[in-house]
Design a protein around this motif. Structure first.
Motif, PDB file in Angstrom:
ATOM      1  N   ILE A   1      60.230   8.948  -0.748  1.00 49.88           N
ATOM      2  CA  ILE A   1      60.099   8.010  -0.692  1.00 49.88           C
ATOM      3  C   ILE A   1      58.529   7.152  -0.736  1.00 49.88           C
ATOM      4  CG2 ILE A   1      60.746   4.739  -0.493  1.00 49.88           C
ATOM      5  CD1 ILE A   1      63.709   6.677  -0.609  1.00 49.88           C
ATOM      6  N   ALA A   2      57.864   7.625   0.489  1.00 49.16           N
ATOM      7  CA  ALA A   2      56.457   7.049   1.008  1.00 49.16           C
ATOM      8  C   ALA A   2      55.650   7.525   0.157  1.00 49.16           C
ATOM      9  CB  ALA A   2      56.658   7.366   2.810  1.00 49.16           C
ATOM     10  N   GLY A   3      56.308   9.048  -1.050  1.00 49.47           N
ATOM     11  CA  GLY A   3      54.706   9.520  -1.212  1.00 49.47           C
ATOM     12  C   GLY A   3      54.786   9.018  -2.814  1.00 49.47           C
ATOM     13  N   TYR A   4      55.720   8.061  -3.574  1.00 49.54           N
ATOM     14  CA  TYR A   4      56.154   6.698  -4.519  1.00 49.54           C
ATOM     15  C   TYR A   4      54.732   6.019  -4.267  1.00 49.54           C
ATOM     16  CZ  TYR A   4      60.035   9.750  -6.100  1.00 49.54           C
ATOM     17  OH  TYR A   4      60.904  10.585  -6.001  1.00 49.54           O
ATOM     18  N   GLU A   5      53.763   6.115  -5.078  1.00 52.70           N
ATOM     19  CA  GLU A   5      52.593   4.986  -5.357  1.00 52.70           C
ATOM     20  C   GLU A   5      53.048   3.433  -6.048  1.00 52.70           C
ATOM     21  OE1 GLU A   5      50.526   5.035 -10.056  1.00 52.70           O
ATOM     22  OE2 GLU A   5      49.969   6.434  -8.446  1.00 52.70           O
ATOM     23  N   GLU A   6      53.909   3.658  -6.187  1.00 57.85           N
ATOM     24  CA  GLU A   6      54.754   2.069  -6.243  1.00 57.85           C
ATOM     25  C   GLU A   6      55.422   1.840  -5.215  1.00 57.85           C
ATOM     26  OE1 GLU A   6      55.720   5.324 -10.118  1.00 57.85           O
ATOM     27  OE2 GLU A   6      55.877   4.782  -7.979  1.00 57.85           O
ATOM     28  N   VAL A   7      55.989   2.784  -4.465  1.00 57.54           N
ATOM     29  CA  VAL A   7      56.333   2.051  -3.256  1.00 57.54           C
ATOM     30  C   VAL A   7      55.186   1.378  -2.600  1.00 57.54           C
ATOM     31  CG1 VAL A   7      57.572   3.191  -1.071  1.00 57.54           C
ATOM     32  CG2 VAL A   7      57.990   3.096  -3.372  1.00 57.54           C
ATOM     33  N   ILE A   8      55.321   0.046  -1.640  1.00 52.94           N
ATOM     34  CA  ILE A   8      54.151  -0.383  -1.212  1.00 52.94           C
ATOM     35  C   ILE A   8      54.675  -0.858   0.537  1.00 52.94           C
ATOM     36  CG2 ILE A   8      53.060  -1.135  -3.158  1.00 52.94           C
ATOM     37  CD1 ILE A   8      53.896  -4.678  -2.298  1.00 52.94           C
TER      38      ILE A   8
END
Length: 152
Positions: free
Chosen positions: A92-99
């Motif tokens: 999850i932390a690797g997804y660019e959408e997750v700020i």
């Protein structure tokens, strides 16, 4: 464990002004906090070295950047083994959408902030990236009606 640095009123003023505008020149910052430039710069360098100031960044207007939909997402997991949780967090932390991603005490297990272009982009993000992660048991999406107070 590091010792907590002692901050006086001038240090706090420096932090306040840098939070408002991280691009202030040292001369302008010194003027705002009532110092001459050399001691002001020494204090800023000390605050950086002590880990109080951890970095500088640009604030981006999400709408201008084509990311007009922010979704707060609650995630509940159905496992308790650390290896699965570590994998879930890393994915999850690797997804660019997750700020922002936080592990919480209690329920839900995780809270994340997601920035995407629109509802269709969020649906794709949730169905293709989040739901299939091992350990994810439940995903609850919260759409913001109005931002009242935001700390960047």
């Amino acid at each position: 464990m590091r010792n907590k640095p002692r901050l006086d009123s001038i240090d706090r003023a420096i932090l306040f002004h840098l939070q408002q505008d991280g691009r202030l020149t040292n001369v302008e910052l010194a003027k705002r906090v009532g110092l001459t430039p050399p001691p002001c710069l020494r204090r800023v360098k000390r605050l950086e070295a002590d880990g109080v100031i951890t970095g500088y960044r640009a604030r981006i207007d999400p709408i201008a950047a084509g990311l007009g939909l922010e979704v707060i997402v609650s995630i509940e997991v159905g496992v308790t083994d650390l290896q699965t949780l570590d994998g879930l967090e890393a994915t999850i932390a690797g997804y660019e959408e997750v700020i922002e991603l936080r592990r919480l005490f209690g329920t839900p297990d995780y809270l994340m902030r997601v920035l995407v272009a629109d509802h269709a982009a969020y649906e794709e993000f949730q169905t293709k990236k989040i739901i299939g992660i091992p350990g994810v048991a439940r995903v609850i999406s919260h759409l913001t009606m109005k931002k009242i107070k935001v700390h960047d």
